[in-house]
Enzyme design. Structure first.
Site, PDB file in Angstrom:
ATOM      1  N   ARG A   1       0.883  -1.179   0.000  1.00  0.00           N
ATOM      2  CA  ARG A   1       0.000   0.000   0.000  1.00  0.00           C
ATOM      3  C   ARG A   1       0.909   1.213   0.000  1.00  0.00           C
ATOM      4  O   ARG A   1       1.716   1.394   0.910  1.00  0.00           O
ATOM      5  CB  ARG A   1      -0.914  -0.006   1.230  1.00  0.00           C
ATOM      6  CG  ARG A   1      -1.625   1.318   1.430  1.00  0.00           C
ATOM      7  CD  ARG A   1      -2.775   1.233   2.402  1.00  0.00           C
ATOM      8  NE  ARG A   1      -3.912   0.557   1.812  1.00  0.00           N
ATOM      9  CZ  ARG A   1      -5.163   0.654   2.274  1.00  0.00           C
ATOM     10  NH1 ARG A   1      -5.414   1.370   3.351  1.00  0.00           N
ATOM     11  NH2 ARG A   1      -6.151   0.016   1.680  1.00  0.00           N
TER      12      ARG A   1
ATOM     13  N   HIS B   1      -7.201   0.934  -6.590  1.00  0.00           N
ATOM     14  CA  HIS B   1      -7.425   0.022  -5.462  1.00  0.00           C
ATOM     15  C   HIS B   1      -8.044  -1.256  -6.052  1.00  0.00           C
ATOM     16  O   HIS B   1      -9.234  -1.527  -5.893  1.00  0.00           O
ATOM     17  CB  HIS B   1      -8.368   0.692  -4.459  1.00  0.00           C
ATOM     18  CG  HIS B   1      -8.357   0.068  -3.099  1.00  0.00           C
ATOM     19  ND1 HIS B   1      -7.594  -1.031  -2.773  1.00  0.00           N
ATOM     20  CD2 HIS B   1      -9.040   0.409  -1.969  1.00  0.00           C
ATOM     21  CE1 HIS B   1      -7.806  -1.349  -1.508  1.00  0.00           C
ATOM     22  NE2 HIS B   1      -8.676  -0.494  -1.000  1.00  0.00           N
TER      23      HIS B   1
ATOM     24  N   GLN C   1      -9.974  -3.998  -4.007  1.00  0.00           N
ATOM     25  CA  GLN C   1     -11.281  -3.508  -3.554  1.00  0.00           C
ATOM     26  C   GLN C   1     -12.309  -3.575  -4.688  1.00  0.00           C
ATOM     27  O   GLN C   1     -13.449  -3.992  -4.479  1.00  0.00           O
ATOM     28  CB  GLN C   1     -11.143  -2.053  -3.067  1.00  0.00           C
ATOM     29  CG  GLN C   1     -12.448  -1.443  -2.587  1.00  0.00           C
ATOM     30  CD  GLN C   1     -12.907  -2.009  -1.262  1.00  0.00           C
ATOM     31  OE1 GLN C   1     -12.157  -1.973  -0.294  1.00  0.00           O
ATOM     32  NE2 GLN C   1     -14.122  -2.523  -1.201  1.00  0.00           N
TER      33      GLN C   1
ATOM     34  N   ASP D   1     -17.072   7.183  -2.002  1.00  0.00           N
ATOM     35  CA  ASP D   1     -15.841   6.966  -1.238  1.00  0.00           C
ATOM     36  C   ASP D   1     -15.586   8.271  -0.490  1.00  0.00           C
ATOM     37  O   ASP D   1     -16.218   9.297  -0.776  1.00  0.00           O
ATOM     38  CB  ASP D   1     -14.696   6.630  -2.213  1.00  0.00           C
ATOM     39  CG  ASP D   1     -13.374   6.317  -1.515  1.00  0.00           C
ATOM     40  OD1 ASP D   1     -13.381   6.009  -0.305  1.00  0.00           O
ATOM     41  OD2 ASP D   1     -12.323   6.386  -2.177  1.00  0.00           O
TER      42      ASP D   1
ATOM     43  N   CYS E   1     -16.430   1.306   0.221  1.00  0.00           N
ATOM     44  CA  CYS E   1     -15.250   0.497   0.541  1.00  0.00           C
ATOM     45  C   CYS E   1     -14.847   0.629   2.009  1.00  0.00           C
ATOM     46  O   CYS E   1     -14.111  -0.213   2.511  1.00  0.00           O
ATOM     47  CB  CYS E   1     -14.100   0.865  -0.385  1.00  0.00           C
ATOM     48  SG  CYS E   1     -13.510   2.547  -0.224  1.00  0.00           S
TER      49      CYS E   1
ATOM     50  N   ARG F   1     -13.669  -8.904   1.034  1.00  0.00           N
ATOM     51  CA  ARG F   1     -12.255  -8.640   0.727  1.00  0.00           C
ATOM     52  C   ARG F   1     -11.437  -9.919   0.938  1.00  0.00           C
ATOM     53  O   ARG F   1     -10.574 -10.256   0.146  1.00  0.00           O
ATOM     54  CB  ARG F   1     -11.704  -7.526   1.645  1.00  0.00           C
ATOM     55  CG  ARG F   1     -12.252  -6.131   1.404  1.00  0.00           C
ATOM     56  CD  ARG F   1     -11.812  -5.530   0.099  1.00  0.00           C
ATOM     57  NE  ARG F   1     -10.372  -5.436  -0.045  1.00  0.00           N
ATOM     58  CZ  ARG F   1      -9.617  -4.426   0.422  1.00  0.00           C
ATOM     59  NH1 ARG F   1     -10.176  -3.403   1.029  1.00  0.00           N
ATOM     60  NH2 ARG F   1      -8.298  -4.425   0.235  1.00  0.00           N
TER      61      ARG F   1
HETATM   62  N1  NVA Z   1      -9.853   6.764  -1.546  1.00  0.00           N
HETATM   63  C1  NVA Z   1      -9.546   6.277  -0.232  1.00  0.00           C
HETATM   64  C2  NVA Z   1      -9.832   4.813  -0.143  1.00  0.00           C
HETATM   65  C3  NVA Z   1      -9.606   4.218   1.226  1.00  0.00           C
HETATM   66  C4  NVA Z   1      -9.836   2.740   1.254  1.00  0.00           C
HETATM   67  C5  NVA Z   1      -8.093   6.581   0.119  1.00  0.00           C
HETATM   68  O1  NVA Z   1      -7.230   6.413  -0.751  1.00  0.00           O
HETATM   69  O2  NVA Z   1      -7.839   7.002   1.232  1.00  0.00           O
HETATM   70  N1   CP Z   2     -11.323  -0.334   2.042  1.00  0.00           N
HETATM   71  C1   CP Z   2     -10.060  -0.358   2.508  1.00  0.00           C
HETATM   72  O1   CP Z   2      -9.098  -0.544   1.765  1.00  0.00           O
HETATM   73  O2   CP Z   2      -9.954  -0.208   3.847  1.00  0.00           O
HETATM   74  P1   CP Z   2      -8.614  -0.035   4.684  1.00  0.00           P
HETATM   75  O3   CP Z   2      -8.073   1.353   4.346  1.00  0.00           O
HETATM   76  O4   CP Z   2      -9.023  -0.154   6.104  1.00  0.00           O
HETATM   77  O5   CP Z   2      -7.639  -1.078   4.272  1.00  0.00           O
END
Ligand code: NVA
Ligand code: CP
Length: 314
Positions: A102, A129, A132, A235, A274, A302
């Site tokens: 990540r 993502h 997801q 989101d 998500c 997931r």
């Molecule tokens: N768009 C959000 C998704 C979190 C799962 C982020 O990148 O923070």
């Molecule tokens: N939806 C998602 O990726 O959640 P987290 O940021 O908790 O991993």
């Protein structure tokens, strides 16, 4: 396609995506049974941003497949003190069999993948993502299959369900919006992005989608966008790493998913998120709670979908 990485949905073919969706259903039904497809595999998990679902569902999934996850926050790695990605990748490839990452820029995970030379899985970047988005479409497939009383688990039936959907995403042009654009290009449903004027999908994302024959529309009127939607989704308005962009919230506020949006969608509309959710920002508390059983099923999924992804990669 580079068969061993999963950096975006384009790393799988359409048939492979369907294999993953159908296999996810089997893994979900068989949870607890013996499956040792990752036996002996050490899988690193490098996280440069916070995570609840991605971290835990991957760790649990790896354990359930007989592998051994090793979580590494970049804060604790020399990576967090400036050691180059390419050096980190070359070192870790001598210890590990795969990594889930990540991180921020997509180029960062791509550089890692270039030097790591073993499977790399995207656990979220600023651009995409992908784990997801496969989970989201699996969640929809599962609900629709049940509601339509479809007994068979054939790819043809799954395709028939998915290609006839109208999916409307409300809010920021972020990694989730980009992921819907990518998935649409692979699976061919109707995709509408409801977002304010001036918000645009990243040009690279658009170009990639067009190359695959993808199509989507951007609509600035959220009620018009919501008409006859099968799926409504959103989101957070401010993604991780964007904390200085708070002024965006004012522009995005009108795109909140509220009861008016729900009333204009199909009667059996499915709401997805998500998570984490910001109640009364991108969705009203009332709408979120009304649909929360699906949202938490989506979170559970997931695990099943990522197990299917890892099986496919190995
Ligand atoms: N768009 C959000 C998704 C979190 C799962 C982020 O990148 O923070
Ligand atoms: N939806 C998602 O990726 O959640 P987290 O940021 O908790 O991993």
């Amino acid at each position: 396609m580079n068969s061993k990485n999963f950096l975006s949905v384009y790393d799988f073919s359409k048939d492979e995506i369907y294999d993953i969706l159908l296999r996810s259903a089997v893994l979900k039904a068989e949870r607890g049974g013996k499956n040792s497809c990752l036996e002996g595999k050490k899988i690193g998990m490098i996280f440069e941003k916070s995570s609840t679902r991605t971290r835990v569902s991957f760790e649990v999934g790896i354990v359930e497949l007989g592998g051994h996850p090793i979580f590494m926050s970049s804060k604790d790695l020399q990576l967090g003190r400036g050691e180059p990605v390419k050096d980190t990748a070359r070192v870790l490839s001598r210890y590990l069999d795969a990594v889930v990452i990540r991180t921020f820029e997509q180029e960062r995970i791509e550089t890692f993948a270039k030097y790591f030379e073993k499977p790399v899985i995207n656990g979220l970047t600023d651009l995409y993502h992908p784990a997801q988005i496969l989970t989201d479409i699996f969640t929809v497939y599962e609900i629709k299959k049940r509601d339509l009383k479809i007994e068979s688990s054939s790819q043809a039936d799954a395709e028939n369900i998915i290609k006839n959907l109208k999916i409307v995403y409300f809010g920021d042009a972020n990694n989730m919006a980009n992921s819907w654009v990518g998935l649409q290009a692979m699976l061919g449903f109707e995709l509408v992005l409801a977002m304010p004027e001036g918000f645009e999908i990243n040009s690279e994302v658009k170009k990639e989608s067009e190359k695959k024959g993808g199509k989507f529309s951007v609509i600035n009127d959220k009620i018009y966008a919501a008409k006859n939607a099968d799926i409504i989704t959103t989101d957070v308005f401010i993604s991780m790493g964007q904390d200085e962009e708070k002024e965006k919230i004012d522009k995005l506020k009108p795109f909140i998913i509220d009861d008016n949006v729900v009333r204009n969608a199909k009667e059996d509309v499915i709401f997805l998120h998500c998570l984490p959710v910001h109640r009364n920002e991108e969705v009203t508390e009332e709408v979120f709670e009304r649909f929360s059983s699906v949202v938490f099923e989506e979170a559970e999924n997931r695990l099943h979908v990522q197990k299917a992804i890892m099986e496919k990669i190995f």
